[in-house]
Design a protein around this motif. Structure first.
Motif, short mmCIF file in Angstrom:
data_model
loop_
_atom_site.label_atom_id
_atom_site.label_comp_id
_atom_site.label_asym_id
_atom_site.label_seq_id
_atom_site.Cartn_x
_atom_site.Cartn_y
_atom_site.Cartn_z
N LYS A 58 0.83 -1.21 0.00
CA LYS A 58 0.00 0.00 0.00
C LYS A 58 0.86 1.26 0.00
O LYS A 58 0.46 2.28 -0.57
CB LYS A 58 -0.95 -0.01 1.20
CG LYS A 58 -2.06 -1.03 1.02
CD LYS A 58 -3.09 -0.97 2.11
CE LYS A 58 -4.26 -1.89 1.74
NZ LYS A 58 -5.23 -2.01 2.82
N LEU A 61 1.88 1.94 -3.44
CA LEU A 61 0.78 2.39 -4.29
C LEU A 61 0.21 3.73 -3.84
O LEU A 61 -0.81 4.18 -4.34
CB LEU A 61 -0.33 1.34 -4.28
CG LEU A 61 0.00 0.06 -5.03
CD1 LEU A 61 -0.98 -1.05 -4.69
CD2 LEU A 61 -0.02 0.32 -6.53
N LEU A 63 -1.35 4.42 -1.22
CA LEU A 63 -2.57 4.35 -0.42
C LEU A 63 -2.25 4.73 1.02
O LEU A 63 -3.10 5.19 1.77
CB LEU A 63 -3.17 2.94 -0.47
CG LEU A 63 -3.77 2.52 -1.79
CD1 LEU A 63 -4.18 1.06 -1.75
CD2 LEU A 63 -4.97 3.37 -2.15
N TRP A 84 -0.86 6.96 -13.60
CA TRP A 84 -1.47 5.78 -12.97
C TRP A 84 -1.81 4.70 -13.97
O TRP A 84 -1.97 3.54 -13.60
CB TRP A 84 -2.69 6.21 -12.16
CG TRP A 84 -2.33 7.11 -11.03
CD1 TRP A 84 -2.53 8.46 -10.97
CD2 TRP A 84 -1.65 6.75 -9.84
NE1 TRP A 84 -2.01 8.95 -9.80
CE2 TRP A 84 -1.47 7.93 -9.08
CE3 TRP A 84 -1.18 5.54 -9.31
CZ2 TRP A 84 -0.85 7.93 -7.84
CZ3 TRP A 84 -0.56 5.56 -8.08
CH2 TRP A 84 -0.40 6.74 -7.36
N TYR A 89 -3.53 -3.11 -10.68
CA TYR A 89 -3.66 -3.55 -9.29
C TYR A 89 -4.74 -4.62 -9.20
O TYR A 89 -5.84 -4.45 -9.71
CB TYR A 89 -4.01 -2.34 -8.42
CG TYR A 89 -4.40 -2.65 -7.00
CD1 TYR A 89 -3.49 -3.25 -6.13
CD2 TYR A 89 -5.65 -2.33 -6.51
CE1 TYR A 89 -3.83 -3.53 -4.82
CE2 TYR A 89 -6.01 -2.59 -5.19
CZ TYR A 89 -5.09 -3.20 -4.36
OH TYR A 89 -5.44 -3.46 -3.06
N PRO A 91 -6.76 -6.50 -6.33
CA PRO A 91 -6.96 -6.39 -4.88
C PRO A 91 -7.08 -7.73 -4.19
O PRO A 91 -7.32 -8.76 -4.80
CB PRO A 91 -8.27 -5.61 -4.78
CG PRO A 91 -9.01 -5.96 -6.02
CD PRO A 91 -7.98 -6.17 -7.08
N LYS A 93 -9.43 -8.40 -2.13
CA LYS A 93 -10.77 -8.63 -1.63
C LYS A 93 -11.58 -9.70 -2.35
O LYS A 93 -12.75 -9.86 -2.10
CB LYS A 93 -11.56 -7.33 -1.59
CG LYS A 93 -11.78 -6.65 -2.90
CD LYS A 93 -12.69 -5.45 -2.71
CE LYS A 93 -12.12 -4.38 -1.81
NZ LYS A 93 -12.21 -3.04 -2.37
N MET A 111 -14.17 -0.41 -15.87
CA MET A 111 -13.84 0.52 -14.78
C MET A 111 -12.35 0.85 -14.80
O MET A 111 -11.96 1.98 -14.50
CB MET A 111 -14.19 -0.10 -13.43
CG MET A 111 -15.67 -0.17 -13.17
SD MET A 111 -15.96 -0.98 -11.58
CE MET A 111 -17.63 -1.56 -11.81
N GLY A 112 -11.53 -0.12 -15.15
CA GLY A 112 -10.10 0.11 -15.20
C GLY A 112 -9.70 1.19 -16.19
O GLY A 112 -8.62 1.77 -16.12
N CYS A 114 -11.19 3.95 -16.45
CA CYS A 114 -11.54 5.23 -15.83
C CYS A 114 -10.23 5.95 -15.51
O CYS A 114 -9.51 5.58 -14.61
CB CYS A 114 -12.32 4.95 -14.56
SG CYS A 114 -12.94 6.39 -13.74
N GLY A 116 -8.28 8.49 -14.04
CA GLY A 116 -8.00 9.54 -13.07
C GLY A 116 -8.97 10.69 -13.04
O GLY A 116 -10.17 10.49 -12.88
N LYS A 117 -8.47 11.87 -13.21
CA LYS A 117 -9.27 13.06 -12.93
C LYS A 117 -10.08 13.55 -14.13
O LYS A 117 -10.81 14.51 -14.03
CB LYS A 117 -8.35 14.19 -12.46
CG LYS A 117 -7.77 13.90 -11.09
CD LYS A 117 -6.79 14.97 -10.68
CE LYS A 117 -6.21 14.62 -9.32
NZ LYS A 117 -4.80 14.91 -9.23
N PHE A 160 -10.37 -9.66 -12.67
CA PHE A 160 -9.65 -8.57 -12.01
C PHE A 160 -8.26 -8.37 -12.63
O PHE A 160 -7.76 -7.25 -12.70
CB PHE A 160 -9.54 -8.82 -10.51
CG PHE A 160 -10.81 -8.49 -9.78
CD1 PHE A 160 -11.09 -7.19 -9.40
CD2 PHE A 160 -11.75 -9.47 -9.52
CE1 PHE A 160 -12.27 -6.87 -8.77
CE2 PHE A 160 -12.95 -9.15 -8.88
CZ PHE A 160 -13.21 -7.86 -8.51
N ARG A 163 -8.87 -6.40 -15.64
CA ARG A 163 -9.04 -4.98 -15.30
C ARG A 163 -7.68 -4.32 -15.08
O ARG A 163 -7.45 -3.18 -15.49
CB ARG A 163 -9.91 -4.83 -14.05
CG ARG A 163 -10.24 -3.38 -13.74
CD ARG A 163 -11.06 -3.22 -12.50
NE ARG A 163 -10.28 -3.53 -11.31
CZ ARG A 163 -10.75 -3.47 -10.07
NH1 ARG A 163 -12.00 -3.13 -9.88
NH2 ARG A 163 -9.99 -3.76 -9.05
#
Lengths: 260, 266
Positions: A58, A61, A63, A84, A89, A91, A93, A111-112, A114, A116-117, A160, A163
């Motif tokens: 983390k 990365l 985090l 980025w 990554y 995860p 989970k 979604m991957g 997406c 950044g800003k 994942f 992604r």
């Protein structure tokens, strides 16, 4: 990734320099860790439960922010890092993944994309193609319209990874990726990682407590137990744990505790 | 009995306002429900009541003061939540009961325990004015515009906040945006269903649609269908059978949800 076939092992992907980290000013979880990961590396971060290996991931990365030391990604200080898309990554989970989330496999991988800003993002043809290509690489293309929650653990994990691959990154971080999958899925998962590392030159950073398996797969083992206690090849690691020095006792404890 | 109700201006205005709210509520609801934030709608509704009390006392349009307090509270809740100093939903309980207490005291001062308070508690489609419809419409456009700007980030953060952060998504900003949008949605729905029934509008169509989930996009479409059908059917039923519109809408929603639930469990 085809273009990155020329792997330059001298190029630093991540430089962790003298990093110490603690949660809320309590006792250090990580202490004076210095570690460099080079392009094309396949490195396993190992250590007992609570030894700080996920914390180190983390920190790498961004985090978590260390109270001492610095982290550089692709030669850039972490605080200024914005590329980025170069990072994938996967995860941890998967084990407690929300199986009720109403997203199709295609949507999860999308979604991957997406980035950044950037605002007002639309799904372009290039996005769709990138998603299908990524699913192709992990052999999950035919599942694209299935609900993510309806897949098996091994299949979800491939999604994942897709992604993480969707932006054609240079490095992928995986946090305990085999925690929730059966043996067969594990085998094909490691085969996939080998392929990505060797054929595509992708740098892989893997956190796991499954040391026995890791020693068969990775190029380097970094042992984390608050400090960096080793950074060696799997062969050296095995040799050390055979002999009776520090490593030996630890490895025994580690390999016999397979709870998550 | 089934006369042409559209000759009455107030019915048309009520339907217009209802349809706008019906479109917006599930768009916010899907993010709140999936993030286990369902209770936030209810909390913000009670906060809005405090805003309405301020409006009634000061003579400012109560929907405007409701928006103000709801937006301020939504940011406060998000701040408390992300600081992790308070345990889970206790932040919501504090805001919910605190603002209710505040509202009761202010209303007492304003001598506001009257019919207009009841309108705000349970909604009153009959008294929706043309100005109300215009305000609801503008607010709805603002909500849809902001949703359009942040849609992809919202989906990503809702699914996997950590991975979104690693992709460079400004997760703190996105979380705050969602809270503000929830506050705006709650405030604009007050004239239709009232403070006490708003969370039903935000939550039930989404939960109904989730019974048939195939993908994120389709879940939104199903939720929109449930929401629009229930609001229109509820309003028409309230006019023909002289029922309370807010309650009728929520009861239709519950009937649709129950039907969906039974069909899926067969």
């Amino acid at each position: 990734m085809e273009e990155s076939n020329k792997v330059d092992h001298s190029k630093n992907i991540i430089e962790v320099a003298d990093v110490s980290f603690s949660y809320d000013g309590r006792e250090d979880v990580l202490q004076n860790i210095t570690l460099a990961i080079h392009q094309g590396d396949y490195i396993g971060l190992v250590g007992p439960n609570g030894a700080g290996k996920t914390t180190l991931l983390k920190v790498m990365l961004n985090l978590l922010v260390p109270h001492q030391g610095s982290v550089r990604l692709f030669g850039q200080d972490m605080r200024d890092f914005e590329e980025w898309h170069k990072i994938g990554y996967v995860p941890q989970k998967l084990a407690n993944f929300d199986a009720n989330f109403p997203a199709s496999v295609f949507e999860v991988v999308l979604m991957g994309r997406c980035a950044g800003k950037r605002l007002f993002q639309r799904t372009t043809e290039a996005d769709k193609k990138a998603v299908l290509d990524a699913l192709e690489k992990v052999d999950m293309r035919e599942f694209k319209d299935r609900l993510i929650g309806d897949l098996s653990g091994g299949q979800q994990q491939r999604v994942f990874i897709a992604r993480a691959l969707v932006n054609r990154p240079e490095v992928i971080f995986l946090d305990e990726p085999t925690a929730a999958v059966d043996r067969e899925a594990k085998d094909s998962f490691f085969a996939l990682l080998q392929k990505l590392n060797q054929e595509a030159g992708l740098t892989l950073v893997l956190v796991s407590h499954d040391i026995r398996r890791l020693t068969q797969e990775v190029m380097h083992i970094a042992c984390v137990d608050k400090t960096l206690t080793c950074h060696i090849s799997p062969e050296e690691y095995l040799a050390e744990s055979e002999s009776s020095d520090i490593g030996g006792k630890k490895v025994k404890i580690l390999t016999h505790h397979h709870h998550n | 009995m089934f006369e042409n109700i559209f000759q009455y201006g107030f019915i048309v205005r009520g339907l217009e306002a209802g349809v706008i709210v019906a479109i917006i509520a599930p768009l916010i609801g899907i993010f709140l429900v999936l993030r286990r934030y369902s209770l936030i709608a209810d909390t913000l509704a009670h906060v809005s009541l405090a805003g309405i009390a301020i409006g009634l006392l000061s003579g400012i349009n109560p929907v405007l003061t409701a928006i103000g307090t709801a937006v301020a509270a939504s940011l406060g809740i998000e701040k408390l939540r992300s600081s992790k100093r308070l345990f889970g939903e206790s932040a919501l309980a504090i805001f919910l009961s605190g603002s209710l207490a505040f509202a009761v005291v202010i209303l007492g001062l304003a001598d506001g325990f009257n019919a207009s308070l009841l309108n705000y508690l349970f909604g009153s489609i009959v008294t929706v004015s043309a100005a109300d419809v215009r305000m609801i419409f503008i607010l709805a456009l603002v909500v849809i515009l902001i949703l359009g700007i942040f849609y992809k980030q919202l989906v990503y953060v809702t699914f996997d906040e950590e991975a979104a952060k690693i992709s460079g998504v400004p997760t703190r900003l996105v979380n705050s945006v969602l809270m503000v949008l929830a506050a705006l949605t709650v405030a604009l729905a007050i004239p239709i269903v009232g403070v006490l029934l708003i969370s039903a509008l935000i939550v039930i169509p989404v939960v109904t649609a989730l019974q048939f989930k195939k993908s994120f996009a389709r879940t939104i479409i199903y939720a929109e269908a449930v929401s629009l059908f229930s609001v229109i059917a509820g309003i028409l039923a309230s006019f023909y059978f002289d029922l309370a519109a807010g309650g009728a809408i929520v009861l239709v929603m519950l009937a649709v949800f129950a039907a969906a639930f039974v069909i899926r469990r067969r």
